[in-house]
Design an enzyme around this catalytic site. Structure first.
Site, PDB file in Angstrom:
ATOM      1  CD  GLU A  92      44.171  43.148  52.953  1.00 45.61           C
ATOM      2  OE1 GLU A  92      44.726  43.494  51.500  1.00 45.61           O
ATOM      3  OE2 GLU A  92      43.225  43.377  53.198  1.00 45.61           O
ATOM      4  CB  CYS A 333      49.092  46.236  50.366  1.00 43.26           C
ATOM      5  SG  CYS A 333      49.341  44.233  49.443  1.00 43.26           S
TER       6      CYS A 333
END
Length: 350
Positions: A92, A333
């Site tokens: 990501e 995250c």
């Protein structure tokens, strides 16, 4: 097996192209297509002959970084992306707009083995490190998707960058090199949870990047509660390595501190932060922790976080309270990747 052409520095690519019997200027043309025009296929390289493009495609590959999902915050326009790599793994990245330009936060590994207690990146452990081209590919793909230039790059997504040290260095050299995007080293930040030997190695490179230390606890005991890496490196060792980085590079350290309600936001934590940072030329970045349901940790309310910041400032510490970005999406995250992997696992079990 084909070679990963985007992982070569300019000098390495020159050697490769000359070994093919091509003239030196071809390397410059190809490098520009890869790292300035951001070509994703050799067929896009219109100033190369058909024969050369064929030979390149036979020996080399441009590894794909394919967008699977995009989430955009209605609150601030922050965009989070999930990308699929050539082997099916996913990573990501985040696109953030600031007054000074566009900043992207990229991943350096598939998963993470650091196991910090507040971070979704480490759930499931480490699969592998990313190649330099896969790190660059996130930056390049984001720039192509958004149609705007990236001005700042933060290596602070999934993974521990210094646990993937050689790939990180090659990535930095290509990203900031004058023949590529030529992003200023001063506009690049690399985060670490404190792998001391690699911090010393990085200091010796004399790069002008910012090193950000994930502190999160102002004592050894508190860090050990939150960060397993503290079992390998004492806090004083880590701080000494930070001081060495500053001496070698002249670049002050940024200390990242995730504020967790009732865990590291007490008066005692405040006093310890003042003790260890008060005499250092540094910057402290307070980050209200994003909720990760697997851990059950909560962020302090905004008023308490602001009071924490104000008290630190009274003691001369350069501190900011990070503006929350992507609060209405999978902003923390590892959250988006974790959600994707969990869904795929559940589907496979049906």
């Amino acid at each position: 097996m084909k070679k990963d052409i985007c992982a070569y520095t300019y000098e390495q690519l020159q050697a490769e192209i000359q070994a093919m019997g091509e003239r030196g200027f071809r390397a410059k043309q190809i490098y520009e297509w890869l790292h300035v025009r951001l070509a994703e296929d050799f067929s896009e390289m219109t100033n190369l002959s058909r024969e050369l493009k064929y030979r390149l495609s036979e020996q080399y590959e441009i590894l794909p970084v394919v967008m699977l999902e995009k989430q955009e915050s209605r609150l601030d326009g922050t965009c989070k992306f999930l990308f699929r790599l050539h082997d099916g793994n996913v990573v990501e990245s985040v696109w953030m707009r600031y007054h000074y330009g566009n900043s992207v936060c990229i991943s350096s590994q598939v998963g993470c083995r650091m196991g910090c207690r507040f971070c979704a990146s480490g759930i499931g452990g480490l699969a592998r490190g990313l190649s330099p081209s896969e790190m660059l590919g996130q930056v390049y793909r984001l720039q192509r998707i958004m149609g705007e230039r990236v001005s700042n790059v933060v290596v602070m997504g999934t993974g521990e960058p210094l646990d993937n040290y050689d790939s990180l260095l090659t990535f930095l050299r290509i990203l900031t090199g004058e023949k590529g995007l030529h992003i200023s080293q001063r506009n690049v930040t690399v985060s670490t949870c404190g792998i001391v030997p690699k911090m010393y190695e990085l200091a010796k490179e004399h790069l002008q990047i910012t090193l950000a230390l994930s502190l999160h606890g102002a004592t050894q005991e508190k860090r050990k509660q939150l960060m397993p890496v503290a079992n390998a490196y004492e806090l004083e060792e880590v701080l000494t390595a930070c001081d060495a980085y500053f001496r070698e590079t002249g670049r002050r350290i940024t200390f990242e501190y995730s504020l967790i309600r009732g865990v590291n936001d007490t008066e005692e934590d405040l006093r310890e932060l003042i003790r260890i940072l008060g005499s250092r030329n540094c910057h402290l970045n307070l980050i209200p922790v994003n909720s990760v349901k697997e851990y059950g940790l909560k962020q302090p309310d905004r008023k308490n976080a602001q009071n924490f910041k104000n008290k630190l400032e009274k003691y001369g510490i350069n501190v900011t309270l990070r503006r929350e970005l992507g609060a209405d999406i999978d902003g923390a995250c590892g959250q988006l990747r974790r959600s994707y992997v969990r869904t795929r696992t559940e589907e496979a079990e049906l």
